[in-house]
Write an enzyme that holds these catalytic residues in place. Structure first.
Site, PDB file in Angstrom:
ATOM      1  N   HIS A  95       0.866  -1.185   0.000  1.00 18.55           N
ATOM      2  CA  HIS A  95       0.000   0.000   0.000  1.00 18.55           C
ATOM      3  C   HIS A  95       0.901   1.233   0.000  1.00 18.55           C
ATOM      4  O   HIS A  95       1.260   1.751   1.057  1.00 18.55           O
ATOM      5  CB  HIS A  95      -0.939   0.006   1.213  1.00 18.55           C
ATOM      6  CG  HIS A  95      -2.234  -0.677   0.938  1.00 18.55           C
ATOM      7  ND1 HIS A  95      -3.175  -0.145   0.083  1.00 18.55           N
ATOM      8  CD2 HIS A  95      -2.727  -1.862   1.352  1.00 18.55           C
ATOM      9  CE1 HIS A  95      -4.209  -0.965  -0.002  1.00 18.55           C
ATOM     10  NE2 HIS A  95      -3.974  -2.026   0.751  1.00 18.55           N
ATOM     11  N   ASP A 100      -4.960   2.004   1.999  1.00 13.10           N
ATOM     12  CA  ASP A 100      -5.266   1.295   3.247  1.00 13.10           C
ATOM     13  C   ASP A 100      -5.868   2.272   4.266  1.00 13.10           C
ATOM     14  O   ASP A 100      -6.857   1.958   4.939  1.00 13.10           O
ATOM     15  CB  ASP A 100      -4.010   0.619   3.810  1.00 13.10           C
ATOM     16  CG  ASP A 100      -2.823   1.578   3.926  1.00 13.10           C
ATOM     17  OD1 ASP A 100      -2.827   2.623   3.249  1.00 13.10           O
ATOM     18  OD2 ASP A 100      -1.892   1.287   4.699  1.00 13.10           O
ATOM     19  N   HIS A 239      12.632   4.504 -29.301  1.00 14.44           N
ATOM     20  CA  HIS A 239      13.457   3.346 -29.638  1.00 14.44           C
ATOM     21  C   HIS A 239      13.646   3.263 -31.148  1.00 14.44           C
ATOM     22  O   HIS A 239      12.683   3.353 -31.898  1.00 14.44           O
ATOM     23  CB  HIS A 239      12.815   2.053 -29.148  1.00 14.44           C
ATOM     24  CG  HIS A 239      12.808   1.956 -27.650  1.00 14.44           C
ATOM     25  ND1 HIS A 239      13.929   1.665 -26.907  1.00 14.44           N
ATOM     26  CD2 HIS A 239      11.812   2.161 -26.754  1.00 14.44           C
ATOM     27  CE1 HIS A 239      13.623   1.684 -25.632  1.00 14.44           C
ATOM     28  NE2 HIS A 239      12.344   1.981 -25.505  1.00 14.44           N
ATOM     29  N   TYR A 294      -7.733   8.270 -17.621  1.00 14.35           N
ATOM     30  CA  TYR A 294      -8.735   8.886 -16.755  1.00 14.35           C
ATOM     31  C   TYR A 294      -9.125  10.286 -17.223  1.00 14.35           C
ATOM     32  O   TYR A 294      -8.324  11.002 -17.806  1.00 14.35           O
ATOM     33  CB  TYR A 294      -8.208   8.995 -15.325  1.00 14.35           C
ATOM     34  CG  TYR A 294      -8.023   7.662 -14.639  1.00 14.35           C
ATOM     35  CD1 TYR A 294      -8.620   6.508 -15.131  1.00 14.35           C
ATOM     36  CD2 TYR A 294      -7.263   7.553 -13.495  1.00 14.35           C
ATOM     37  CE1 TYR A 294      -8.458   5.294 -14.503  1.00 14.35           C
ATOM     38  CE2 TYR A 294      -7.087   6.333 -12.853  1.00 14.35           C
ATOM     39  CZ  TYR A 294      -7.684   5.207 -13.368  1.00 14.35           C
ATOM     40  OH  TYR A 294      -7.516   4.014 -12.739  1.00 14.35           O
ATOM     41  N   GLU A 366      -0.220   7.985  11.262  1.00 12.09           N
ATOM     42  CA  GLU A 366      -1.552   7.484  11.645  1.00 12.09           C
ATOM     43  C   GLU A 366      -2.337   8.525  12.450  1.00 12.09           C
ATOM     44  O   GLU A 366      -3.544   8.366  12.630  1.00 12.09           O
ATOM     45  CB  GLU A 366      -1.405   6.171  12.421  1.00 12.09           C
ATOM     46  CG  GLU A 366      -0.997   5.023  11.489  1.00 12.09           C
ATOM     47  CD  GLU A 366      -0.608   3.751  12.224  1.00 12.09           C
ATOM     48  OE1 GLU A 366      -0.191   3.847  13.392  1.00 12.09           O
ATOM     49  OE2 GLU A 366      -0.718   2.669  11.610  1.00 12.09           O
TER      50      GLU A 366
END
Ligand SMILES: [Zn+2]
Ligand SMILES: [Zn+2]
Length: 390
Positions: A95, A100, A239, A294, A366
């Site tokens: 994560h 998470d 390339h 997106y 946290e």
């Protein structure tokens, strides 16, 4: 609301660490989805599983208005390099974007709202989506599929947050308008005859054509796009050839294009094809393969205003950092196109070390968990009240 969120701090940390230790890649979030569904059901919240393959939708309350809150659940193919007791137990998966923490905070919101004695009338829909980071073989992400499968039908507003590992923990960033860009990738093959390095005049050299094409591509942003509109084009790979005395017969290049508004997005696409005409003018040819990514995320000013006000009321005006829109992409964009929505950034700096998203050393503080949980819950209540009055 902040006190209530702080009171469940240990639970928030436990959920976050459990999910962090068992990361799952995009559209493989079976364990995470089960944990979410079981936890919601234990709170008395109806949970629908298998939405957008591995997503979960929780339903609290009924009738209208309906407010949605979104969290993404997927991890990344990265080997964690941070020595903490809750480090990933799955080799090569981590994560590394904070999803998470997003999932843990949304479970925390579900708990606060389900235990709230005088919760405003209406329905809260908890949108636990899979695969924010990746598209499946049908070029669809978790957010796209959630919208397609009707998980957002009837929503009056939708909100989300994203942790920011480089911003201080007690700070919030919220902006109106475009906050992330649309993202499209391209692959170009330039062709010529190739030939002997000593006799260039006998054929067409795609490496010479390449030099002119690169100029033309970088001229799009400078000369063909309105200077007041955000846009970026970058070439990521080139390339060609394999020997010093052989002119190759093709050059392959790939790149990415970013923009905010759909008109500029379309213009970039048209101008890219136009720029490649240089290859034909010089006797070569081109193939352009275009892969749409997106869409851009648009923060609804009214919803963003509610988030800004709630931040000031809960944490004080000093908690608001000046927001910075970026040219990154986010699939919450599809949800903000389905219902008026807004995403805010939650400061979550772990320590003095630079821990960028999508890197092996990524981590978050946290102590941001109760802040994000409280703000999502508070904004949801305010939106329920606001839309009930209409
Ligand atoms: Zn990410
Ligand atoms: Zn992310």
């Amino acid at each position: 609301m902040l006190d209530k969120a702080k009171a469940i701090n240990e639970q928030l940390i436990a959920w976050r660490r459990d999910i962090h230790m068992h990361p799952e890649l995009s559209f493989q979030e079976q364990r995470t989805g089960r944990l979410v569904a079981d936890t919601l059901e234990a709170m008395g919240i109806e949970a629908q599983t298998g939405v957008a393959k591995t997503g979960v939708v929780g339903f609290l309350g009924e009738g209208s208005p309906v407010i949605g809150i979104r969290a993404d659940m997927d991890a990344l193919p990265i080997q964690e390099n941070h020595d903490v007791p809750y480090a990933s137990q799955t080799p090569g998966v981590m994560h590394a974007c904070g999803h998470d923490a997003h999932t843990a905070m949304l479970l925390g919101v579900a708990r606060l709202l389900s235990e709230m004695p005088n919760r405003p009338a209406g329905q809260v829909r908890f949108l636990f989506q899979p695969s924010e980071e990746w598209l499946d073989s049908e070029h669809k992400s978790g957010g796209m599929r959630m919208v397609e499968e009707g998980a957002l039908d009837g929503l009056d507003a939708v909100i989300a947050l994203h942790v920011a590992s480089d911003a201080p923990t007690d700070r919030i960033m919220i902006d109106s308008g475009y906050i992330t860009a649309s993202e499209d990738s391209f692959r170009i093959t330039l062709t010529g005859t190739g030939g002997h390095g000593a006799y260039p005049h006998q054929g067409t050299d795609p490496t010479f054509i390449l030099a002119q094409v690169i100029n033309a591509i970088h001229g799009i942003r400078a000369r063909r796009i309105d200077p007041t509109k955000a846009a970026a084009i970058s070439i990521g790979s080139i390339h060609a050839g394999s020997a010093s005395n052989v002119i190759p017969n093709k050059v392959e290049l790939t790149g990415t294009m970013r923009s905010f508004d759909d008109k500029t997005r379309e213009k970039l696409k048209v101008e890219l094809a136009q720029a490649l005409e240089v290859a034909r003018a010089l006797g070569g040819d081109f193939i352009l393969e275009f892969t749409p990514g997106y869409a851009s995320t648009y923060n609804d000013p009214a919803v963003a205003g509610v988030i800004r006000q709630a931040t000031e009321d809960l944490f004080g005006a000093a908690a608001l950092l000046p927001p910075e829109a970026g040219m990154g992409a986010e699939d919450f964009s599809y949800m903000t196109r389905k219902a008026p929505g807004a995403m805010f950034m939650l400061g979550a700096k772990y320590d003095a070390v630079n821990r960028p998203h999508h890197t092996p050393v990524f981590d978050i503080s946290e102590s941001a968990l109760p802040i994000g949980t409280a703000l999502l819950a508070e904004v949801t209540c305010r939106l329920l009240r606001q839309h009930a009055q209409k």
